[in-house]
Motif scaffolding. Structure first.
Motif, PDB file in Angstrom:
ATOM      1  N   ILE A  78       0.851  -1.198   0.000  1.00 10.26           N
ATOM      2  CA  ILE A  78       0.000   0.000   0.000  1.00 10.26           C
ATOM      3  C   ILE A  78       0.887   1.247   0.000  1.00 10.26           C
ATOM      4  CG2 ILE A  78      -1.626   1.352   1.381  1.00 10.26           C
ATOM      5  CD1 ILE A  78      -2.841  -1.337   2.301  1.00 10.26           C
ATOM      6  N   GLY A  79       1.942   1.227   0.823  1.00  5.89           N
ATOM      7  CA  GLY A  79       2.881   2.349   0.842  1.00  5.89           C
ATOM      8  C   GLY A  79       3.543   2.564  -0.508  1.00  5.89           C
ATOM      9  N   LEU A  80       3.890   1.462  -1.180  1.00  7.95           N
ATOM     10  CA  LEU A  80       4.499   1.567  -2.503  1.00  7.95           C
ATOM     11  C   LEU A  80       3.524   2.186  -3.503  1.00  7.95           C
ATOM     12  CD1 LEU A  80       6.718   0.976  -4.573  1.00  7.95           C
ATOM     13  CD2 LEU A  80       5.822  -1.363  -4.746  1.00  7.95           C
ATOM     14  N   GLY A  81       2.284   1.713  -3.507  1.00 14.94           N
ATOM     15  CA  GLY A  81       1.287   2.260  -4.419  1.00 14.94           C
ATOM     16  C   GLY A  81       1.022   3.732  -4.165  1.00 14.94           C
ATOM     17  N   LEU A  82       0.918   4.114  -2.889  1.00 17.86           N
ATOM     18  CA  LEU A  82       0.709   5.523  -2.557  1.00 17.86           C
ATOM     19  C   LEU A  82       1.930   6.368  -2.917  1.00 17.86           C
ATOM     20  CD1 LEU A  82      -1.117   5.174   0.886  1.00 17.86           C
ATOM     21  CD2 LEU A  82      -2.121   5.737  -1.334  1.00 17.86           C
ATOM     22  N   GLY A  83       3.130   5.777  -2.780  1.00 16.70           N
ATOM     23  CA  GLY A  83       4.338   6.494  -3.173  1.00 16.70           C
ATOM     24  C   GLY A  83       4.342   6.832  -4.656  1.00 16.70           C
ATOM     25  N   LEU A  84       3.810   5.921  -5.485  1.00 18.21           N
ATOM     26  CA  LEU A  84       3.698   6.196  -6.922  1.00 18.21           C
ATOM     27  C   LEU A  84       2.741   7.346  -7.189  1.00 18.21           C
ATOM     28  CD1 LEU A  84       3.560   2.523  -8.234  1.00 18.21           C
ATOM     29  CD2 LEU A  84       5.399   4.168  -8.664  1.00 18.21           C
ATOM     30  N   LEU A  85       1.765   7.537  -6.310  1.00 17.10           N
ATOM     31  CA  LEU A  85       0.841   8.661  -6.440  1.00 17.10           C
ATOM     32  C   LEU A  85       1.364   9.930  -5.776  1.00 17.10           C
ATOM     33  CD1 LEU A  85      -2.645   6.991  -5.846  1.00 17.10           C
ATOM     34  CD2 LEU A  85      -1.756   7.932  -7.999  1.00 17.10           C
ATOM     35  N   ALA A  86       2.377   9.777  -4.919  1.00 17.69           N
ATOM     36  CA  ALA A  86       2.938  10.941  -4.233  1.00 17.69           C
ATOM     37  C   ALA A  86       4.057  11.590  -5.024  1.00 17.69           C
ATOM     38  CB  ALA A  86       3.459  10.543  -2.855  1.00 17.69           C
ATOM     39  N   LYS A  87       4.890  10.779  -5.674  1.00 19.16           N
ATOM     40  CA  LYS A  87       6.060  11.333  -6.359  1.00 19.16           C
ATOM     41  C   LYS A  87       6.350  10.653  -7.689  1.00 19.16           C
ATOM     42  CE  LYS A  87       9.429  14.391  -5.212  1.00 19.16           C
ATOM     43  NZ  LYS A  87       9.238  15.681  -4.540  1.00 19.16           N
ATOM     44  N   GLY A  88       5.855   9.441  -7.882  1.00 16.89           N
ATOM     45  CA  GLY A  88       6.078   8.771  -9.153  1.00 16.89           C
ATOM     46  C   GLY A  88       7.101   7.656  -9.062  1.00 16.89           C
ATOM     47  N   PRO A  89       7.622   7.195 -10.204  1.00 18.01           N
ATOM     48  CA  PRO A  89       8.561   6.071 -10.240  1.00 18.01           C
ATOM     49  C   PRO A  89       9.863   6.284  -9.478  1.00 18.01           C
ATOM     50  CG  PRO A  89       7.641   6.469 -12.416  1.00 18.01           C
ATOM     51  CD  PRO A  89       7.207   7.612 -11.556  1.00 18.01           C
ATOM     52  N   VAL A  90      10.148   7.518  -9.045  1.00 21.15           N
ATOM     53  CA  VAL A  90      11.353   7.741  -8.257  1.00 21.15           C
ATOM     54  C   VAL A  90      11.317   6.945  -6.952  1.00 21.15           C
ATOM     55  CG1 VAL A  90      10.518   9.729  -6.931  1.00 21.15           C
ATOM     56  CG2 VAL A  90      12.958   9.561  -7.520  1.00 21.15           C
ATOM     57  N   VAL A  91      10.151   6.441  -6.559  1.00 24.61           N
ATOM     58  CA  VAL A  91      10.095   5.606  -5.354  1.00 24.61           C
ATOM     59  C   VAL A  91      10.934   4.347  -5.521  1.00 24.61           C
ATOM     60  CG1 VAL A  91       7.840   6.454  -4.600  1.00 24.61           C
ATOM     61  CG2 VAL A  91       7.963   4.457  -6.091  1.00 24.61           C
ATOM     62  N   ALA A  92      11.244   3.963  -6.761  1.00 24.28           N
ATOM     63  CA  ALA A  92      12.136   2.821  -6.969  1.00 24.28           C
ATOM     64  C   ALA A  92      13.510   3.081  -6.358  1.00 24.28           C
ATOM     65  CB  ALA A  92      12.267   2.516  -8.459  1.00 24.28           C
ATOM     66  N   VAL A  93      13.931   4.351  -6.362  1.00 25.87           N
ATOM     67  CA  VAL A  93      15.218   4.714  -5.775  1.00 25.87           C
ATOM     68  C   VAL A  93      15.155   4.642  -4.255  1.00 25.87           C
ATOM     69  CG1 VAL A  93      16.920   6.577  -5.519  1.00 25.87           C
ATOM     70  CG2 VAL A  93      15.797   6.178  -7.734  1.00 25.87           C
ATOM     71  N   TYR A  94      14.060   5.118  -3.676  1.00 24.04           N
ATOM     72  CA  TYR A  94      13.936   5.190  -2.226  1.00 24.04           C
ATOM     73  C   TYR A  94      13.494   3.867  -1.592  1.00 24.04           C
ATOM     74  CZ  TYR A  94      14.203  10.262  -2.766  1.00 24.04           C
ATOM     75  OH  TYR A  94      14.615  11.546  -3.060  1.00 24.04           O
ATOM     76  N   ILE A  95      12.719   3.077  -2.328  1.00 21.96           N
ATOM     77  CA  ILE A  95      12.186   1.829  -1.779  1.00 21.96           C
ATOM     78  C   ILE A  95      12.842   0.612  -2.426  1.00 21.96           C
ATOM     79  CG2 ILE A  95      10.119   0.424  -1.443  1.00 21.96           C
ATOM     80  CD1 ILE A  95       8.480   3.044  -1.564  1.00 21.96           C
TER      81      ILE A  95
END
Length: 478
Positions: free
Chosen positions: A183-200
């Protein structure tokens, strides 16, 4: 064995009592500091481009009732960020009105959530978790996270939710936390986009490789079900946004993520200039962000001894990878800003807590560090109590708008130069003029100019009002 070295019921009681006393002190200190933040978020005006831009777009959502894509202007969509933070800010404005408190409240709540997740990650060492929460509340970037309108507080919550969920879900075989992670990953994609791949994604994969568990993880059915669930949360919005505004995906995915990373002079930026810095500058931003606690970072190198059953042996490698990998990645970026390090700060404060806890067994030491943590938030609270003098600067455009509204009857306001996002939050009908030909002819109007940045001389028929926060306001009539 000598009696003095035995663990008697009395000594056990004394130790437990000291532990409870320390926990109570930490909880009290955290409570006081987060209240400082809460009191402050509505006491001073929106400042500068970032706060003004995101608060204004949330306000447009509320007034227009259009929530699919944030609107940069009344007719132009904003392609720079996904909408999650602006959705939440708009919801806050529905509840509390269109004001500074409502605009900043989501960041405050998100930061509380980050602190609670850090405490859960460091369990069962409650003292270490609470001390990490305390460091988070009292750091320089922590202050910005608690009390600024931006997308990074929501992103940091999503990243922390995902990584804490992945770690607990994986190490404890906890299905609930595995679900929380995706759920956090999905919301991260809505918060900032694919850059969550770097952070997560990058820290998690590196840690799995270190633990020699990468192959079992990526071949697990539950992993792909979780990734599918995360995509189900975010992908429909991306499809809908592209359908409503063709070209969005190309600009956002290619431009904002690849061209911004690779090109220091990226000229296609629709929303300002790039933030070109020398390679490795993000390390300096990290040190600044952790102030005043970064002054104590050398302790991380002094504490070597591992305590059996301690939080160090259970979590340290995971925290180090979470803290370091994204920072190393952005060392190679052509454009960086200080907030790029914010999603790594939860790991850094946890590491600082683990390093400092061995030195904080005595009550007076805990009190001293609690006062140290509260120093910066308390100073900012005092400053924000008198915003008229504290923010007597161009970032504060509230006073300019107030001066104009007190003076005018029905005349329009023109600003000479680029957009003032914070000013638009306080008054939506601002017009802009880059040259004198763009000004009205034959009708009275007000003209605002930032002193020292005038794109053209003030027209001769204009009478100047008193300067406000380095802005010159003129009343002009034919």
């Amino acid at each position: 064995m000598a009696l003095s070295s035995e663990i008697t019921p009395f000594t056990a009681f004394q130790t437990e009592r000291k532990t409870h006393s320390t926990i109570l002190l930490l909880v009290s200190a955290i409570g006081v500091i987060v209240v400082f933040h809460l009191i402050g978020i509505g006491s001073y005006p929106l400042l500068g481009t970032t706060e003004g831009r995101y608060a204004e777009m949330a306000k447009k959502m509320v007034l227009a009732g259009q929530y699919l894509v944030p609107m940069f202007t009344d007719s132009e969509p904003f392609w720079g960020k996904p909408p999650l933070s602006m959705w939440i800010t708009a919801a806050s404005m529905h509840l509390f009105g269109i004001n500074e408190f409502a605009a900043r409240l989501p960041s405050w709540l998100s930061s509380i959530g980050v602190g609670l997740l850090i405490v859960r990650l460091l369990a069962p060492d409650t003292r270490a978790g609470l001390f990490a929460f305390l460091i988070w509340t009292g750091s320089y970037l922590g202050y910005a996270a608690f009390g600024k309108v931006h997308t990074d507080s929501i992103l940091t919550l999503c990243v922390t939710l995902a990584l804490v969920g992945l770690y607990i879900g994986h190490t404890q075989r906890a299905v609930f936390w595995q679900a929380v992670a995706y759920i956090g990953l999905g919301l991260g994609l809505l918060a900032k986009g694919p850059v969550v791949a770097v952070y997560i994604g990058m820290p998690w994969c590196f840690w799995l490789l270190l633990q020699r568990q990468f192959i079992p993880y990526v071949t697990s059915l539950s992993t792909w079900l979780g990734i599918g669930a995360a995509c189900a949360i975010a992908v429909p919005w991306y499809i809908a946004a592209e359908a409503a505004y063709p070209g969005f995906l190309d600009y956002f995915l290619v431009g904002e993520h690849f061209q911004r990373f690779l090109d220091p002079g990226w000229s296609a930026d629709l929303y300002g200039a790039g933030h070109h810095e020398l390679p490795g500058t993000i390390v300096i931003f990290l040190a600044e962000s952790l102030l005043p606690w970064s002054l104590l970072l050398p302790i991380l190198y002094l504490v070597r001894k591992k305590r059996r059953g301690s939080v160090e042996s259970a979590h340290i490698s995971f925290l180090v990878i979470w803290a370091i990998v994204p920072v190393l990645f952005f060392c190679a970026s052509a454009n960086v800003v200080p907030n790029y390090v914010m999603p790594t700060i939860p790991a850094w404060v946890a590491l600082l807590s683990i390093a400092l806890i061995p030195f904080c067994y005595k009550r007076r030491q805990v009190i001293a560090l609690a006062l140290f943590a509260g120093l910066f938030p308390f100073i900012k609270l005092i400053q924000n109590a008198n915003p008229a003098s504290t923010y007597d600067e161009p970032r504060n455009q509230q006073a300019l708008v107030r001066t104009f509204l007190e003076s005018r009857t029905s005349e329009p306001l023109f600003f000479a130069g680029k957009r003032l996002y914070a000013a638009e939050f306080y008054f939506s009908d601002i017009n802009y003029a880059m040259d004198e030909a763009s000004l009205p002819h034959g009708a009275p109007y007000y003209l605002a100019m930032r002193s020292g940045r005038e794109p053209f001389p003030n027209p001769s028929q204009c009478q100047e009002k008193p300067m406000t926060n380095n802005y010159r306001l003129f009343y002009c009539e034919p």
